[in-house]
Enzyme design. Structure first.
Site, PDB file in Angstrom:
ATOM      1  N   LYS A  31      66.357   3.626  43.173  1.00 40.72           N
ATOM      2  CA  LYS A  31      67.142   4.353  42.154  1.00 40.72           C
ATOM      3  C   LYS A  31      68.628   4.445  42.482  1.00 40.72           C
ATOM      4  CE  LYS A  31      63.367   7.282  40.545  1.00 40.72           C
ATOM      5  NZ  LYS A  31      62.933   8.636  40.174  1.00 40.72           N
ATOM      6  N   ASP A  58      65.079  11.561  34.538  1.00 42.17           N
ATOM      7  CA  ASP A  58      64.152  12.390  35.335  1.00 42.17           C
ATOM      8  C   ASP A  58      64.443  13.892  35.181  1.00 42.17           C
ATOM      9  OD1 ASP A  58      62.674  10.306  36.511  1.00 42.17           O
ATOM     10  OD2 ASP A  58      64.162  10.034  38.082  1.00 42.17           O
TER      11      ASP A  58
END
Ligand code: ATR
Length: 281
Positions: A66, A102
């Site tokens: 990420k 997220d």
């Protein structure tokens, strides 16, 4: 031409993302497929170039890539910059744009459970890693007035305090002992660490001895669906929120970035719970 979407992670074998995205594409009548690609850390750059070369329409990015993917994208949206991680890539005519869904996915799941405004709640976040960064950023962007962070390594919590403060949220870092003794003060307790995740299901990040009944105890973990922390919280009269909602919401928000359409989140939830062998969310 079939549109191809992907997940870049390592490992990716147990990911539920292909299941829920392929189902959502079918339900939307889209000619599209989603495939999980196992990308070794040294091949992240090649994988991102592959998105352009193969004209993939979009990707999700998961652990451990990420942060690494950010160097190779053309543009990164503000929230992803603040979080310092990207979990969604949109291929806009060859330009790769990075987002992070997220944190917002988590906050939406919390709001669904809470059924009331979040801004004035007294919130305790356990952990100060990547997942905590997403949650703290999204809570602060949502306008939460005050946050407390507890982490094994207190210095790591300080970086999160800076993010919160830069978004006008008051924040303090405290030890685990202090958090446990002041537990009754919090309205919402959020575990962002991996403590309690399968296969270490007999571990818990915090003692809940002083939990006030009615407190929301929330775990980002969704495997198992009910962690030891959540079991104990339920026994002590807490309201529990597992990690399925966050997982589904981040996926739904990625789907919206790619297609402009809203997938059926309830159906996504049911598919995840079914394959995890659980009976409820
Ligand atoms: P993620 O991206 O999943 O958040 P991470 O960035 O490695 O993963 O962060 C893991 C978090 O869980 C950290 O807050 C870590 O605490 P430290 O900052 O002290 O390392 C916490 N954590 C993981 N295992 C732990 C354990 N056994 N006891 C206490 N904290 C733990």
């Amino acid at each position: 031409m079939t549109k191809v979407f992907g997940l870049l992670g390592h490992p990716v074998g147990h990911s539920k993302s292909p299941l829920i995205h392929n189902d959502a594409f079918s339900s939307a009548g889209m000619d599209a497929r989603y495939h999980a690609f196992d990308v070794k850390p040294e091949q992240v750059k090649a994988a991102v170039e592959g998105i352009r070369a193969l004209q993939l329409a979009g990707c999700n990015v998961t652990v451990p890539h990420k942060i690494a993917v950010m160097d190779f994208l053309d543009e990164i949206d503000d929230e992803a910059k603040q979080i310092g991680a990207v979990n969604t890539i949109v291929n806009q005519g060859g330009r790769l744009i990075g987002y992070n869904t997220d944190g917002r996915g988590y906050v939406e799941s919390l709001l669904e459970e809470l059924g009331e405004p979040l801004a004035d709640k007294n919130i305790l976040v356990i952990g100060a890693g990547g997942a905590a960064r997403g949650v703290v950023t999204a809570l602060a962007r949502h306008g939460v007035a005050r946050l407390t962070i507890t982490n094994r390594t207190l210095e790591k919590a300080n970086a999160l305090l800076d993010i919160a403060k830069s978004l006008n949220t008051e924040a303090e870092a405290i030890s685990r002992d202090d958090a446990e003794s002041k537990l009754g003060e919090y309205d919402v307790i959020i575990n962002t660490t991996s403590i309690g995740m399968s296969p270490n299901t007999d571990e818990s990040p915090l003692s809940l001895k002083k939990l006030a009944p009615g407190t929301i105890v929330s775990d980002l973990i969704y495997n198992p669906i009910e962690t030891k922390l959540l079991k104990e919280a339920a026994q002590r009269g807490g309201r529990t929120l597992n990690g399925v909602g966050m997982f589904v919401n981040q996926a739904a928000l990625s789907f919206e970035h790619w297609t402009g359409m809203k997938p059926n989140r309830q159906r996504m939830k049911e598919l995840v719970v079914e394959t995890l062998g659980g009976t409820s969310c």
